[in-house]
Design a protein around this motif. Structure first.
Motif, mmCIF file in Angstrom:
data_model
loop_
_atom_site.group_PDB
_atom_site.id
_atom_site.type_symbol
_atom_site.label_atom_id
_atom_site.label_comp_id
_atom_site.label_asym_id
_atom_site.label_seq_id
_atom_site.Cartn_x
_atom_site.Cartn_y
_atom_site.Cartn_z
ATOM 1 N N SER A 1 40.116 -10.415 -68.127
ATOM 2 C CA SER A 1 39.232 -9.256 -68.106
ATOM 3 C C SER A 1 39.775 -8.226 -69.089
ATOM 4 O O SER A 1 40.968 -8.176 -69.359
ATOM 5 C CB SER A 1 39.162 -8.659 -66.703
ATOM 6 N N SER A 2 38.876 -7.452 -69.619
ATOM 7 C CA SER A 2 39.345 -6.428 -70.546
ATOM 8 C C SER A 2 38.431 -5.225 -70.458
ATOM 9 O O SER A 2 37.280 -5.325 -70.034
ATOM 10 C CB SER A 2 39.354 -6.958 -71.973
ATOM 11 N N VAL A 3 38.973 -4.115 -70.824
ATOM 12 C CA VAL A 3 38.213 -2.869 -70.845
ATOM 13 C C VAL A 3 38.188 -2.400 -72.288
ATOM 14 O O VAL A 3 39.211 -2.382 -72.960
ATOM 15 C CB VAL A 3 38.897 -1.828 -69.954
ATOM 16 N N ARG A 4 36.988 -2.063 -72.748
ATOM 17 C CA ARG A 4 36.901 -1.628 -74.145
ATOM 18 C C ARG A 4 36.958 -0.126 -74.220
ATOM 19 O O ARG A 4 36.316 0.577 -73.443
ATOM 20 C CB ARG A 4 35.596 -2.119 -74.760
ATOM 21 N N ASP A 5 37.743 0.322 -75.154
ATOM 22 C CA ASP A 5 37.817 1.761 -75.381
ATOM 23 C C ASP A 5 36.605 2.165 -76.226
ATOM 24 O O ASP A 5 36.499 1.803 -77.383
ATOM 25 C CB ASP A 5 39.115 2.094 -76.116
ATOM 26 N N VAL A 6 35.665 2.853 -75.578
ATOM 27 C CA VAL A 6 34.378 3.091 -76.237
ATOM 28 C C VAL A 6 34.551 3.839 -77.549
ATOM 29 O O VAL A 6 33.989 3.472 -78.571
ATOM 30 C CB VAL A 6 33.447 3.866 -75.289
ATOM 31 N N SER A 7 35.378 4.881 -77.518
ATOM 32 C CA SER A 7 35.458 5.695 -78.736
ATOM 33 C C SER A 7 36.124 4.906 -79.858
ATOM 34 O O SER A 7 35.831 5.120 -81.028
ATOM 35 C CB SER A 7 36.217 6.980 -78.477
ATOM 36 N N GLU A 8 37.026 3.998 -79.477
ATOM 37 C CA GLU A 8 37.641 3.197 -80.533
ATOM 38 C C GLU A 8 36.664 2.147 -81.048
ATOM 39 O O GLU A 8 36.450 2.013 -82.251
ATOM 40 C CB GLU A 8 38.895 2.517 -79.981
ATOM 41 N N ASP A 9 36.039 1.423 -80.092
ATOM 42 C CA ASP A 9 35.218 0.287 -80.500
ATOM 43 C C ASP A 9 33.864 0.712 -81.041
ATOM 44 O O ASP A 9 33.246 -0.017 -81.798
ATOM 45 C CB ASP A 9 35.019 -0.663 -79.319
ATOM 46 N N MET A 10 33.377 1.853 -80.603
ATOM 47 C CA MET A 10 32.024 2.219 -81.024
ATOM 48 C C MET A 10 31.988 3.372 -82.000
ATOM 49 O O MET A 10 30.949 3.676 -82.550
ATOM 50 C CB MET A 10 31.185 2.556 -79.796
ATOM 51 N N MET A 11 33.119 4.073 -82.156
ATOM 52 C CA MET A 11 33.105 5.135 -83.165
ATOM 53 C C MET A 11 33.966 4.779 -84.363
ATOM 54 O O MET A 11 33.497 4.702 -85.482
ATOM 55 C CB MET A 11 33.615 6.443 -82.562
ATOM 56 N N PHE A 12 35.264 4.542 -84.099
ATOM 57 C CA PHE A 12 36.177 4.457 -85.228
ATOM 58 C C PHE A 12 36.127 3.112 -85.920
ATOM 59 O O PHE A 12 36.204 3.036 -87.131
ATOM 60 C CB PHE A 12 37.599 4.787 -84.775
ATOM 61 N N ARG A 13 35.975 2.027 -85.137
ATOM 62 C CA ARG A 13 35.913 0.721 -85.796
ATOM 63 C C ARG A 13 34.669 0.568 -86.662
ATOM 64 O O ARG A 13 34.776 0.129 -87.803
ATOM 65 C CB ARG A 13 36.033 -0.408 -84.767
ATOM 66 N N PRO A 14 33.471 0.953 -86.132
ATOM 67 C CA PRO A 14 32.306 0.896 -87.028
ATOM 68 C C PRO A 14 32.464 1.802 -88.244
ATOM 69 O O PRO A 14 32.069 1.441 -89.352
ATOM 70 C CB PRO A 14 31.155 1.382 -86.137
ATOM 71 N N LEU A 15 33.081 2.960 -88.025
ATOM 72 C CA LEU A 15 33.297 3.883 -89.141
ATOM 73 C C LEU A 15 34.175 3.219 -90.196
ATOM 74 O O LEU A 15 33.876 3.247 -91.394
ATOM 75 C CB LEU A 15 33.963 5.147 -88.617
#
Lengths: 217, 611
Positions: free
Chosen positions: B558-572
């Protein structure tokens, strides 16, 4: 006397345009020599009533450097690497001329609004100087050979020199001397670089890159 | 109340101007305590590396880091502050990448460096805006200037962005969960205990300099506090790695601190001095408290990891039997961080709670709504933190080692042979936690002074007994309660006698021969809560399909995604990479093309200048 200066200015821009439209390197250098000769005559006409020793010195210096020494070095360089013809320019000759014409128009338009210190000798001096600088830049942009880059650079220098002449009273001789020295050093360095390029390619056994010889970087 | 030191300095605009005011004092306390404790711990922790790694560099950077920290909290000049700030950033980078043979460590350090420098960019702009307006680089002079409201708002936003990266405010925290686990234990303790507090210090210093801020700033701080706090603890619940979990808890506690500061700022904006002192004072006390217990927790975690060579909570277990002292110390830290009575976390959270309730009484309608929001969020954070530390303590120290491959073997070898260098700092920190928890008057007095300094009021004009009386009542009840528990323990011993009790497996439920793999794991414990909020956390589960009557093999991850990392900074980052690829493809091999760009730019300049 202003008539002569105006005519000289126009001629200088005209020669720059011709260099832009010429595809043979030897031709370019020859036209550059012509341009430099015209430029070197300019200081003589500046002070109509009495030609000072300073004017003559400047004129002689310009002729000996730009119309004799620099072309000599350039010819020597292209002989060393036996390269006579220019490869196809990045932009065609016709398009180059059109661009050049646009640049000249732009230079005139810009210089209308440009305010310079002191009273210019002639109204044509500033726009023509600007146009020559821009055309020189255009030459550098559109040509691919190292030698043609040098020529473009020299044309820019001519433009700057023309600018200095048209502001003669405001510009100390020291700066003009500086410009001349700059040109000399630049050409000297280019010659050395060209020579090195040549030696580098002579070691190349395949000889395939000979076609690109002298092409910048 | 303030003391100055000023020495002329040939640095342009700089001056070696140091000042200690109550605000500096509040931050000096944790800095000094933690620097000494973590340093002593480091001596023991680094012993295995003696002769193998260049420890001299590490010690050198540590001392430089210490100097930078002391300068940051006492600097009274923009240039000195920024210089110390950069020194701290760079020395921290070198301290983090001690184990630089691991790629993850190098990446974490690099991420930290990039994030910090983006932050410094904002800080530079902010400080020079302030200095330009005030006409001085001196903090004291700046604080006497009345900034216009719009400028104050811009300064506040820049401070949030700049100091927020260091402090770990939620969308900007990306470096934090990577850097903390990557560093050695004592460095993690310092990072979490002190380095991120410097972000809070900077924010406080700006709040102190800019005396009048628009009212929305306070609301904004409360919102940031609520989001950081709740999301931080939820992310922590989903983690499997001990130090990463603690790192996310730092974000939660930064949220609590920010909540306190927000309440204080609201009090200052609406001219409620008592509320302002409560909010600021509570936030500042939590700064000290968090340094103490988070330092303690990181050090204890470091002891665990250095003994077992694993930070994976799902692999550990049963360490209470083999490492009793460390386990008790960790428990003290855990109880403190959960905000339970008798320990220091309770005191600061109580003061912030009290401030929030005071806000409900004293503020206009919007303030009431935000206060209520803060109360709910703070209660939620406390509850979730308890769940999270139940999970950690239960999984790491109770039960049995959960991993068959590595676990059983270490349970025999691990013992409490931790050196005194490592134990003593932890004991000191634990003692301080309990001291503040039981006798909070002195420390809270200091932080209230700091709070009054931030609130720009005189503390003697405020009747502080309004907070001390309920506080002492609560502590009295807590004492009574602990007396009850102590009594029960004594009674147990009296009834059962002194002979040792048979040791049974924890959570064995009467079965004697249970496989260690049938225990609760940390993930399974947290799952019931994670499932409630799995859409917010983007929690994912893989596998867990066992087929047939006698399934041989099943996997669950199981894993938890860090929203701000995965949805803000990585796409950026991906977008930036794509863009630069595109530019790279357009790149022409001719020098002429570059010349043309210069040419066009020159013409642009010429025309632009003329208009």
């Amino acid at each position: 006397m202003t008539t002569w200066i105006d005519a000289g200015c126009i001629l200088i821009v005209f020669f720059a345009l011709i260099i832009l439209a010429t595809s043979r390197i030897v031709g370019m250098i020859r036209i550059f020599v012509l341009q430099s000769c015209v430029l070197s005559l300019m200081p003589l006409f500046l002070h109509a009533e009495a030609v000072s020793a300073r004017d003559v010195m400047l004129s002689l210096g310009t002729v000996s450097l730009k119309a004799a020494l620099v072309p000599f070095v350039l010819f020597w360089a292209i002989r060393r690497i036996s390269m006579r013809t220019e490869v196809k320019p990045l932009i065609g000759v016709g398009a180059s001329i059109v661009c050049g014409a646009l640049l000249i128009a732009g230079a005139f338009w810009v210089s209308l609004a440009l305010r310079i210190p002191g009273r210019p000798v002639t109204d044509l001096g500033l726009p023509c100087a600007l146009a020559t600088v821009l055309l020189g830049f255009m030459i550098m942009v559109t040509r691919t050979r190292a030698v043609t880059q040098v020529i473009g650079y020299l044309v820019i220098e001519n433009g700057i020199f023309l600018f200095a002449v048209s502001l003669f009273d405001a510009m100390p001789t020291l700066i003009e001397m500086g410009i001349l020295l700059d040109i000399f050093v630049a050409v000297f360095i280019m010659a050395i670089v060209l020579n090195n390029i040549n030696e580098e390619f002579e070691h190349d056994p395949g000889g395939e890159s000979r076609a690109k010889m002298g092409e910048t970087f | 109340m303030e003391s100055f030191l000023q020495i002329a300095w040939p640095v342009p605009f700089g001056e070696l101007a140091l000042k200690i005011d109550p605000l500096s004092l509040v931050f000096l306390c944790p800095v000094i305590i933690l620097l000494i404790c973590a340093g002593a711990y480091g001596v023991g922790y680094m012993r295995p590396y003696w002769g193998k790694r260049p420890l001299g560099a590490h010690v050198g950077f540590y001392l430089l880091f210490a100097l930078a920290l002391l300068l940051i909290v006492t600097a009274n000049n923009v240039i000195l502050f920024l210089g110390a700030w950069e020194t701290m950033t760079i020395t921290t980078f070198f301290l983090i990448i001690f184990s630089d043979e691991k790629e993850a460590v190098r990446k974490a350090g690099f991420l930290y460096l990039i994030a910090s420098h983006c932050a410094t960019f904002c800080l530079l702009i902010m400080f020079f805006l302030m200095a330009h307006f005030a006409g001085s680089m001196d903090f004291t002079v700046m604080s006497k200037v009345g900034f216009p409201l719009e400028l104050a708002g811009i300064i506040f936003l820049l401070a949030l962005a700049g100091f927020g990266v260091k402090a770990g405010f939620l969308p900007l925290h990306v470096w934090l969960p990577y850097a903390h686990p990557a560093a050695p234990a004592h460095i993690s303790a310092l990072l979490s205990g002190v380095a991120i507090k410097m972000g809070i210090y900077g924010l406080c210093r700006v709040l102190w300099i800019v005396g009048i801020l628009p009212a929305w700033c306070g609301y904004m701080l409360i919102i940031i506090g609520v989001i950081c706090g709740v999301m931080g603890v939820l992310y922590a619940l989903g983690q499997h790695e001990l130090k990463k979990l603690l790192a996310y808890h730092s974000i939660e506690n930064i949220g609590i601190i920010t909540l306190g500061l927000g309440v204080g700022l609201l009090g200052r904006s609406y001219d409620q001095p008592f509320l302002a002192v409560l909010g600021f004072g509570g936030g500042l006390l939590h700064v000290i408290n968090h340094s103490l217990f988070k330092g303690l927790l990181f050090l204890a975690a470091g002891s665990v990891i250095s003994k077992t060579h694993s930070g994976d909570i799902d692999q550990l277990g049963g360490l209470a039997k083999t490492m009793p002292v460390t386990s008790v110390l960790f428990l003290v830290g855990a109880l403190s961080i959960c905000g339970l009575p008798l320990f220091n976390g309770f005191i600061s959270e109580f003061i912030i709670f009290f401030g929030l309730f005071q806000g409900v009484l004293a503020l206009p309608l919007l303030g009431v709504i935000f206060s209520v929001l803060g109360i709910i969020a703070l209660a939620l954070m406390g509850a979730l933190a308890i769940a999270c530390f139940t999970k950690v303590y239960g999984a790491v120290f109770s039960g049995q080692p959960r991993s068959i491959d590595s676990g059983l073997e270490y349970s025999k070898t691990v013992d409490e042979t931790t050196s005194i260098w490592m134990l003593a700092p932890m004991i000191i920190l634990a003692w301080l936690c309990a001291w503040i928890g039981l006798a909070p008057k002195m420390m809270s007095g200091i932080t209230f002074l700091g709070g009054a300094c931030l609130a720009r009021v005189d503390l003697f004009l405020i009747d502080m007994s309004r907070i001390y009386i309920p506080l002492s009542t609560t502590i009295g009840i807590a004492f009574l309660f602990s007396g009850l528990i102590l009594g029960l323990l004594v009674m147990r011993r009296f009834i059962l006698g002194a002979e040792p009790q048979p040791v049974r497996e924890a959570w064995g439920c009467g079965f004697t021969r249970v496989s260690v793999r049938a225990q609760y794991t940390a993930s399974s414990f947290a799952r019931s809560i994670i499932d409630l909020v799995k859409n917010i956390l983007q929690a994912r589960q893989y596998g867990a399909k066992a087929g047939g009557y006698f399934p041989l093999r099943a996997r669950l991850a199981s894993s938890v995604r860090d929203v701000s990392e995965d949805m803000m900074f990585r796409p950026l980052l991906a977008g930036l990479t794509r863009l630069s690829r595109k530019i790279d493809a357009r790149r022409v091999l001719y020098t002429q093309m570059y010349l043309m760009y210069i040419f066009l730019f020159l013409i642009f300049l010429l025309v632009w200048k003329l208009r």
